[in-house]
Scaffold this motif. Structure first.
Motif, PDB file in Angstrom:
ATOM      1  N   SER A  26      42.113 -23.080 -50.689  1.00 42.48           N
ATOM      2  CA  SER A  26      40.726 -23.521 -50.530  1.00 42.48           C
ATOM      3  C   SER A  26      40.199 -23.138 -49.161  1.00 42.48           C
ATOM      4  O   SER A  26      39.060 -22.692 -49.035  1.00 42.48           O
TER       5      SER A  26
ATOM      6  N   VAL B 165      37.553 -12.289 -59.293  1.00 43.75           N
ATOM      7  CA  VAL B 165      38.140 -13.533 -59.806  1.00 43.75           C
ATOM      8  C   VAL B 165      37.125 -14.252 -60.684  1.00 43.75           C
ATOM      9  O   VAL B 165      37.444 -14.721 -61.774  1.00 43.75           O
ATOM     10  N   ARG B 166      35.878 -14.304 -60.214  1.00 44.39           N
ATOM     11  CA  ARG B 166      34.831 -14.956 -61.004  1.00 44.39           C
ATOM     12  C   ARG B 166      34.622 -14.218 -62.321  1.00 44.39           C
ATOM     13  O   ARG B 166      34.623 -14.826 -63.384  1.00 44.39           O
TER      14      ARG B 166
ATOM     15  N   TYR C  33      46.850  -7.847 -49.403  1.00 42.65           N
ATOM     16  CA  TYR C  33      45.965  -9.008 -49.424  1.00 42.65           C
ATOM     17  C   TYR C  33      46.782 -10.293 -49.331  1.00 42.65           C
ATOM     18  O   TYR C  33      46.430 -11.211 -48.597  1.00 42.65           O
TER      19      TYR C  33
ATOM     20  N   ILE D 243      39.161 -19.303 -48.840  1.00 42.08           N
ATOM     21  CA  ILE D 243      37.973 -18.738 -49.469  1.00 42.08           C
ATOM     22  C   ILE D 243      36.734 -18.918 -48.612  1.00 42.08           C
ATOM     23  O   ILE D 243      35.703 -18.361 -48.896  1.00 42.08           O
TER      24      ILE D 243
ATOM     25  N   HIS E 140      36.880  -9.225 -54.020  1.00 46.88           N
ATOM     26  CA  HIS E 140      38.014  -9.832 -54.721  1.00 46.88           C
ATOM     27  C   HIS E 140      37.600 -11.154 -55.372  1.00 46.88           C
ATOM     28  O   HIS E 140      37.919 -11.407 -56.539  1.00 46.88           O
ATOM     29  N   LEU E 141      36.898 -11.981 -54.632  1.00 48.06           N
ATOM     30  CA  LEU E 141      36.454 -13.260 -55.195  1.00 48.06           C
ATOM     31  C   LEU E 141      35.438 -13.043 -56.319  1.00 48.06           C
ATOM     32  O   LEU E 141      35.410 -13.801 -57.287  1.00 48.06           O
ATOM     33  N   ARG E 142      34.637 -11.981 -56.205  1.00 46.99           N
ATOM     34  CA  ARG E 142      33.719 -11.625 -57.299  1.00 46.99           C
ATOM     35  C   ARG E 142      34.526 -11.263 -58.546  1.00 46.99           C
ATOM     36  O   ARG E 142      34.190 -11.674 -59.668  1.00 46.99           O
TER      37      ARG E 142
ATOM     38  N   SER F  10      37.662  -9.645 -49.274  1.00 45.52           N
ATOM     39  CA  SER F  10      37.560 -10.976 -49.880  1.00 45.52           C
ATOM     40  C   SER F  10      36.342 -11.132 -50.780  1.00 45.52           C
ATOM     41  O   SER F  10      36.442 -11.717 -51.860  1.00 45.52           O
TER      42      SER F  10
END
Length: 162
Positions: A157, A117-118, A39, A160, A113-115, A110
């Motif tokens: 930024s 992170v949240r 990643y 994302i 992965h971003l989920r 992504s």
């Protein structure tokens, strides 16, 4: 010498960051076909012009030793995530290119992965605490000097918006 309390805070910070990094990497691998290293490489390639970066520059961008990167790229190439091609302007240079398979794997990874992170990081913090984390990170980066963080805020930024 640091005080006992300062050492406790330091250790809590390091241990918590490691648990967070481990859980994020585990979730990434379980929810996609990518390792955290895959990643990281694909993120750097995705942000690069023409999705291509010279191998030596890629090592610097992601903060890896060249030999580690070379071995990892070999594994990624076998999985058709990247290609390595000779540089047109340097006989000894190698460009790393994200393949369509690699770009698709990155896009697919992504969202989960971003989920993660949240769920694992952002949900634990209030907006005020998040601002404090940002302040602490900025102070550490300034103290450590230029090039202390491989990925800039602007590049992250942009990444994302997959």
């Amino acid at each position: 010498m640091p005080t006992r309390e300062q050492l406790r805070i330091w250790r809590d910070y390091i241990e918590t960051a490691e648990v967070l990094r481990t859980r994020l990497a585990s979730r990434l691998q379980n929810e996609s076909s990518l390792t955290a290293g895959d990643y990281q490489v694909l993120l750097a390639l995705t942000e690069a012009p023409q999705r291509t970066v010279r191998s030596s520059e890629l090592a610097t961008l992601i903060g890896w030793e060249r030999s580690r990167l070379s071995h990892h790229l070999g594994r990624m190439q076998k999985r058709h995530l990247i290609r390595r091609v000779a540089c047109a302007d340097d006989v000894h240079g190698v460009d790393v290119v994200a393949t369509e398979v690699g770009r698709e794997a990155f896009r697919a990874a992504s969202v989960p992965h971003l989920r993660a992170v949240r769920e694992l990081f952002l949900d634990a913090l209030t907006p005020e605490m998040l601002a404090q984390v940002d302040d602490v990170s900025a102070a550490l980066r300034e103290h450590l000097g230029p090039n202390s963080v491989a990925v800039t805020k602007e590049a992250f930024s942009a990444s994302i918006d997959v």
